[in-house]
Design an enzyme around this catalytic site. Structure first.
Site, short mmCIF file in Angstrom:
data_model
loop_
_atom_site.label_atom_id
_atom_site.label_comp_id
_atom_site.label_asym_id
_atom_site.label_seq_id
_atom_site.Cartn_x
_atom_site.Cartn_y
_atom_site.Cartn_z
N TRP A 1 0.82 -1.22 0.00
CA TRP A 1 0.00 0.00 0.00
C TRP A 1 0.86 1.27 0.00
O TRP A 1 0.33 2.36 0.12
CB TRP A 1 -0.92 0.00 1.23
CG TRP A 1 -1.83 -1.18 1.26
CD1 TRP A 1 -3.06 -1.29 0.67
CD2 TRP A 1 -1.58 -2.44 1.90
NE1 TRP A 1 -3.60 -2.53 0.90
CE2 TRP A 1 -2.71 -3.27 1.66
CE3 TRP A 1 -0.53 -2.96 2.66
CZ2 TRP A 1 -2.80 -4.58 2.15
CZ3 TRP A 1 -0.61 -4.26 3.13
CH2 TRP A 1 -1.73 -5.05 2.88
N ASP A 2 2.17 1.13 -0.10
CA ASP A 2 3.09 2.27 -0.02
C ASP A 2 2.94 3.01 1.31
O ASP A 2 3.04 4.22 1.38
CB ASP A 2 2.84 3.24 -1.19
CG ASP A 2 4.01 4.19 -1.40
OD1 ASP A 2 5.11 3.92 -0.87
OD2 ASP A 2 3.82 5.22 -2.07
N TYR A 3 2.73 2.25 2.38
CA TYR A 3 2.65 2.83 3.72
C TYR A 3 4.06 2.90 4.34
O TYR A 3 4.29 2.47 5.47
CB TYR A 3 1.74 1.99 4.62
CG TYR A 3 0.27 2.23 4.43
CD1 TYR A 3 -0.23 3.44 3.98
CD2 TYR A 3 -0.67 1.23 4.73
CE1 TYR A 3 -1.59 3.66 3.82
CE2 TYR A 3 -2.04 1.45 4.58
CZ TYR A 3 -2.48 2.66 4.12
OH TYR A 3 -3.84 2.87 3.97
#
Length: 513
Positions: free
Chosen positions: A319-321
């Site tokens: 999630w590109d967290y």
């Protein structure tokens, strides 16, 4: 029911636990502990309404015909040391100002080319170092350091702006050494370096959505006086502490640190917040050590360059967290006494508080079940649980139909229908290809690079929150080719400014829009 440490957390931190900021702001976060707190009290609630502007300074660093305005994002936080301010412009022009008048004292332009601009032309800050063994009139007795968009580490005399002749090659060190294949804008730096025990520590911003074979996320430490490489932490080669042997590179595609670290000079640790391995939204090709360190904070012994402990905030992050915030170091009261802590804000809104000596959570971190159905990842790859903090979360509630908004009843009805068409099962909804999916919080936060602040006198933590969802869809390689998507290392015309973004994700079966 609050845990015993949570009951005590409201108590103010005692005077002895404070990191004194004094009258100066010597590091990007105020000090290496990154509290973003000043003890100055001349401006207060009784007179703040009477403030008037005294001066304005303009850097003059504006886009030319080859750098469109949408690629300029000035985000600098000046340092204040004595009666001088030190800052950097969007394209890394180093500037010193008289703090009282705003008059320019000196400037140094490293001539960063336009093609080195990644997501935006950005330099968030610089680092300051005073050599205690040098006489005040010695060249570069005090120096300003910055890392540039085109991957250079530069040291300049704080008095004159002249490059330090004893640092690297005529004041500059190439950060491309050992990186291997790259292209302008693919690997560089936007964050302020940090100096712990005379070692300059920095990572690098990698456009990791371009390809799985992206430049390495290696973390490196350099001697602050000579510019020589002190150590390198390459998670793909943990046995090494230096540069790769001739003919080899640092491990490609590993999680990178594009933001700033925090440091504890007493412990000799630097705290490195990591992002994702390449690529962001598909993980089936990642190596085990990448899955271990993605979206994790790692404590590194600044003397040896070896990791001491790590704590992961997202398992199997697709999630590109990544951890965009600089951690904050503060002494936190618990039921068993004050503990030196590290505070880690995250894009997903969770705020983790750990013992910074060991990485042990000071507040319970629980693994909660999250959605795993409906995505494209091979069965069993997604983690069935994710770590949620018992300290606090600033995350907004999950989206509902009634949250949809429109300028007219018809517009709102369309938005509600569209909401139901998308894949959305709350936070950690798996990325999908067959239909659009909503990601909330979005990949710009929660809390992003702006980081947190702590008032150590009152024991108050302050965080910001970017409340924006993302609307995404994975697209096949055939769709990506038809759309003309090409990675950064293949010559092509750059896309025109648009509210639609793409990541090519070469090497993975899907790109993303």
């Amino acid at each position: 029911t609050p845990s015993p440490p949570a009951e005590a957390a409201a108590a103010a931190l005692p005077e002895t636990s404070r990191v004194q900021s004094g009258v100066d702001w010597t590091s990007w976060g105020g000090t290496n502990h990154a509290l973003r707190y000043s003890a100055l009290d001349q401006i207060n609630t009784s007179n703040v309404g009477q403030l008037k502007r005294v001066w304005t300074y303009r850097t003059g660093d504006m886009p030319d015909s080859d750098a469109t305005k949408h690629k300029y994002s000035p985000e600098t936080t000046p340092l204040k040391v004595g009666d001088r301010l030190y800052l950097c412009s969007a394209k890394n022009i180093l500037i010193s100002l008289d703090a009282a008048t705003g008059k320019e004292v000196w400037r140094y332009d490293p001539k960063v080319p336009d093609d080195a601009i990644p997501y935006g032309a950005t330099c968030r800050g610089v680092a300051y170092y005073r050599n205690p063994a040098a006489s005040p009139d010695q060249v570069c007795a005090a120096r300003i350091l910055e890392a540039t968009l085109d991957a250079r580490l530069i040291a300049a005399d704080a008095k004159t702006g002249e490059l330090c002749p004893d640092f690297g090659t005529n004041g500059s060190v190439s950060l491309l050494e050992g990186i291997g294949k790259t292209a302008p804008g693919w690997y560089g730096n936007v964050a302020a370096p940090i100096i712990v025990r005379n070692v300059v520590v920095l990572g690098g911003q990698v456009q990791d959505g371009q390809a799985e074979d992206s430049p390495s996320g290696v973390i490196r430490g350099y001697d602050v006086l000579s510019g020589k490489l002190a150590w390198a932490w390459d998670m793909g080669h943990p046995e090494r502490t230096g540069a790769p042997p001739p003919g080899e590179t640092y491990t490609r595609g590993t999680p990178n640190m594009w933001t700033s670290a925090a440091g504890d000079d007493a412990l000799g640790y630097v705290y490195v917040p990591l992002g994702n391995s390449a690529v962001d939204f598909y993980g089936a090709n990642r190596k085990p050590f990448e899955n271990k360190y993605n979206s994790a904070v790692v404590a590194i012994d600044v003397t040896t360059g070896k990791p001491v402990w790590s704590f992961q905030t997202v398992h199997y992050d697709i999630w590109d967290y990544d951890l965009g915030s600089q951690p904050t170091l503060a002494d936190v009261p618990t039921s068993s006494g004050r503990v030196p802590a590290i505070i880690i804000p995250s894009k997903q809104g969770e705020i983790y508080v750990l013992d910074r000596r060991t990485g042990r959570p000071l507040f319970p971190v629980t693994e909660r079940k999250v959605p795993t159905q409906g995505g494209v990842e091979p069965a069993g790859n997604l983690s069935p649980t994710q770590p949620f903090s018992g300290f606090n979360s600033v995350a907004m509630p999950p989206l509902r139909e009634v949250d949809m908004w429109g300028m007219s009843p018809l517009d709102q009805l369309w938005c509600r229908i569209d909401f139901h068409r998308k894949a959305y099962a709350g936070i950690y909804t798996p990325p999908t290809h067959d239909r659009w999916y909503l990601q909330y919080p979005g990949y710009n936060g929660g809390t992003d690079w702006g980081s947190a602040a702590v008032d150590p006198g009152r024991g108050v933590l302050i965080v910001n929150y970017n409340n924006m969802a993302n609307n995404n869809r994975l697209i096949t390689r055939k769709e990506a080719d038809k759309a003309g998507l090409k990675p950064i290392y293949v010559p092509h015309e750059p896309a025109k400014p648009s509210n639609v973004e793409h990541q090519v994700q070469m090497g993975a079966p899907y790109a993303i829009t």
